[in-house]
Enzyme design. Structure first.
Site, mmCIF file in Angstrom:
data_model
loop_
_atom_site.group_PDB
_atom_site.id
_atom_site.type_symbol
_atom_site.label_atom_id
_atom_site.label_comp_id
_atom_site.label_asym_id
_atom_site.label_seq_id
_atom_site.Cartn_x
_atom_site.Cartn_y
_atom_site.Cartn_z
ATOM 1 N N ASP A 333 46.001 3.490 24.896
ATOM 2 C CA ASP A 333 47.087 4.320 25.431
ATOM 3 C C ASP A 333 47.907 3.532 26.439
ATOM 4 O O ASP A 333 47.478 2.502 26.965
ATOM 5 C CB ASP A 333 46.541 5.596 26.069
ATOM 6 C CG ASP A 333 45.678 5.331 27.296
ATOM 7 O OD1 ASP A 333 44.888 4.360 27.266
ATOM 8 O OD2 ASP A 333 45.777 6.081 28.286
ATOM 9 N N GLU A 386 42.960 6.276 29.008
ATOM 10 C CA GLU A 386 42.550 5.454 30.148
ATOM 11 C C GLU A 386 43.566 5.538 31.276
ATOM 12 O O GLU A 386 43.204 5.420 32.458
ATOM 13 C CB GLU A 386 42.381 3.997 29.697
ATOM 14 C CG GLU A 386 41.703 3.088 30.712
ATOM 15 C CD GLU A 386 42.658 2.440 31.714
ATOM 16 O OE1 GLU A 386 42.176 1.853 32.703
ATOM 17 O OE2 GLU A 386 43.893 2.520 31.505
#
Length: 635
Positions: A333, A386
């Site tokens: 991400d 994350e």
């Protein structure tokens, strides 16, 4: 209301009418938190309308020999009716059956989507060339983008169809639905654009349903593409050249199943960096990692490698089945905002190329390049979320996987190894007070009080951890029915030396009307230099003529989350890139650094397996875990 990533999905009327299962897929996309703009074509619907009326459908033959539907002013009412009856009505019904709310209309209704009529066109009648001046066909010029953004936030699905509105003519005009989808994707800065068709993407041989062309680079020639598919290719290329979205043509009649042809902005580049360029060009803002995970699952095909997407959404690959497991944990991400990825001879720029797609792509290459012995197992995972407080992927990994050592994929630079990270202590402060005049005696505004509370907490934390850092972010203020509420997020970076019990030592009680909620309390972590994982990197660096430099970072990574339960498992972080560019609009990754760090990583992985009883060969025990002192650097 949704604020997730934007999907623009173009459906042909044949898919809408004859393949209603597509709406189950749209439902799944919406329920993942995405905003969906559905652009619907109408060829089959218009055919059905004219057939129902027993009215001949007019066509024009162009000088090229192609036939196009002729939309004169007399025909436009029938075309609009066809969209209302055979497209919009069934779409509303199907989306309702999926439990989805929808805003659906012709693009031109209320002047929402605007265009301009094309110039007169040449056509062939008999053997003569004639000029047709009244064809109501045109091109896109603009839309009320702010209204569309609001509608996408308020409804599960927004549906638009041709025709659009020409304000100069004060008339509806027709437009190709594929081009309309591409133009809207560009204007709305959509993340994903999908053209759903009746074949498995573009076919190399139209007679072979399994001959999908998987990748189209730049303007390379596509000799096998004929007829209506040419317009899809044109629209796809328009979007990848001007927008930020990833683009593919998929099918048959499906976004999720069958074949897909991906369109890439750049020309075909060096093979060593082909995967990196593709991964960088698939937007994957936190909570929208599904497309990238699915792409990687399809892209990495090797009988010696198993792959799946786990329940948290992490992409998981494993090579080997031995008891000694090395985990390479990256994250797929990124933070917003997404901008167009561009490459040059030296590297590429784009959201996430440094933090941390370059690192994770190197991990994926290890599945092919590293030597995994019979007693070893290489686990490569790309975690989700994350970059946001949930750390959903890392928590799932912590609780459902095991490993003997972990390498985290975060940019350290090719010459450095990160031994640890500060922790994160994230608080939400809310203060609610009755409204009063600011001139009242002893009046203290809610915002002033918020700053006072933040200062008190900062002082308290500083006594516990003098090395901590703090920042007050995301301040909000609202007045509702005479009640003033001030809310803010207070972030602390907690040093590893503070240990795991710092949270219990911080007094967060401040009396009536003041609430302090702990959103995240993850301690810092620092790995020693003496274990076999660090030794593996020391030897790899030495083999490449480098002296290792150790880092401790003030940022936080998935290492911190794993360490809450895996405290005895050796963990370091390594990867290419300048971490000072993390989360900035200047992310740039040099190809040479990606290549050299990949070589260092490969040797370190191989050395770890040697030190753990695999990859038979002499072990040089003369190299100790020496290196330059630990500097503390920002993320």
């Amino acid at each position: 209301m949704s604020s997730g990533s934007i999907y623009v999905i173009k459906l042909g009327s044949s898919t809408i009418v004859n393949h209603p299962q597509i709406f189950e897929e749209i439902g799944r996309i919406s329920r993942r938190g995405n905003r969906v703009l559905l652009v619907a074509g109408g060829a089959e619907a218009i055919r059905q309308k004219y057939e129902a009326l027993s009215r001949p459908m007019p066509f024009l033959t162009l000088p090229s020999g192609d036939e196009v539907r002729y939309c004169s002013p007399e025909e436009m009412p029938y075309i609009r009716d066809a969209y209302h009856e055979f497209i919009l009505a069934p779409i509303r019904e199907q989306l309702k059956a999926q439990g989805l709310s929808t805003f659906a209309q012709l693009g031109g209704d209320h002047g929402l989507v605007r265009g301009s009529k094309a110039k007169p066109i040449k056509a062939i009648q008999g053997r003569k060339t004639v000029i047709v001046r009244d064809s109501l066909f045109g091109q896109y010029t603009s839309s009320h983008a702010n209204f569309l953004q609001s509608a996408l936030a308020a409804f599960d699905v927004v549906t638009l169809t041709p025709p659009i509105w020409d304000p100069e003519l004060e008339s509806y005009i027709n437009i190709d639905a594929d081009v309309l989808a591409a133009e809207l994707a560009v204007e709305l800065e959509a993340h994903h654009l999908r053209f759903v068709t009746g074949t498995a993407g573009l076919l190399q041989d139209v007679g072979d349903a399994d001959s999908t062309i998987t990748d189209v680079y730049g303007d390379e020639e596509l000799a096998s593409v004929q007829g209506r598919m040419k317009q899809k290719v044109r629209a796809a290329r328009l979007a990848v050249s001007r927008g930020v979205c990833d683009v593919n043509i998929s099918g048959p009649h499906s976004v999720e199943n069958g074949g897909r042809t991906w369109f890439w902005h750049e020309e075909r580049g060096p093979a060593d960096f082909e995967l990196l360029n593709k991964v960088a060009r698939i937007p994957s803002v936190s909570e929208d990692e599904h497309e990238l995970a699915r792409f990687l699952l399809e892209e990495i095909q090797d009988p010696s490698i198993t792959g799946h997407i786990d329940e948290a959404g992490n992409i998981v690959f494993r090579k080997g089945h031995g008891p000694h497991t090395l985990l390479l944990l990256g994250h797929i991400d990124t933070v917003p905002h997404v901008w167009p990825v561009r490459s040059d001879a030296g590297g590429l720029t784009g959201r996430g190329v440094v933090d941390a797609k370059g690192c994770f792509v190197n991990f994926v290459h290890m599945l092919d390049e590293a030597d995994v012995p019979e007693n070893g197992s290489l686990l490569v995972i790309g975690a989700v979320e994350e970059e946001i407080s949930s750390s959903k992927g890392a928590f799932y990994i912590r609780d459902h996987y095991r490993a003997d050592a972990v390498i985290i994929g975060e940019p350290s630079g090719e010459d450095s190894l990160t031994l640890g990270y500060y922790g994160l202590f994230k608080l939400q402060i809310s203060i609610q007070r009755a409204q009063e005049h600011t001139a009242a005696k002893d009046s203290v505004s809610a915002i002033d009080e918020l700053y006072q509370v933040a200062a008190a907490i900062r002082s308290n934390v500083s006594e516990i951890d003098p090395n901590s850092l703090s920042a007050l972010i995301d301040i909000e203020h609202r007045n509702e029915r005479g009640l003033i509420t001030a809310t803010a997020i207070l972030n602390f970076r907690i040093s590893p030396e503070a240990g795991n019990s710092y949270r219990d030592k911080v007094d967060l009680t401040f009396g009536e009307g003041v609430t302090v909620e702990v959103l995240r309390a993850t301690p810092g972590f620092a790995n020693p230099r003496s274990d076999t994982l660090v030794k593996s990197f020391v030897r790899s660096f030495a083999k490449h003529g480098k002296t290792i430099r150790y880092l401790k970072k003030r940022g936080t990574s998935d290492m911190n989350t794993l360490a809450t339960k895996w405290a005895s498992v050796p963990m370091v972080a390594y990867g290419p890139g300048d971490s000072s560019l993390d989360h900035t609009n200047d992310e740039y990754l040099h190809y040479e650094e990606a290549k050299s760090s990949r070589a260092i990583l490969r040797e370190a992985v191989n050395e770890w397996f040697r030190l753990n009883g695999g990859l038979n060969g002499a072990i040089d025990n003369s190299i100790q875990g020496a290196g330059t002192p630990d500097p503390v650097v920002s993320r």
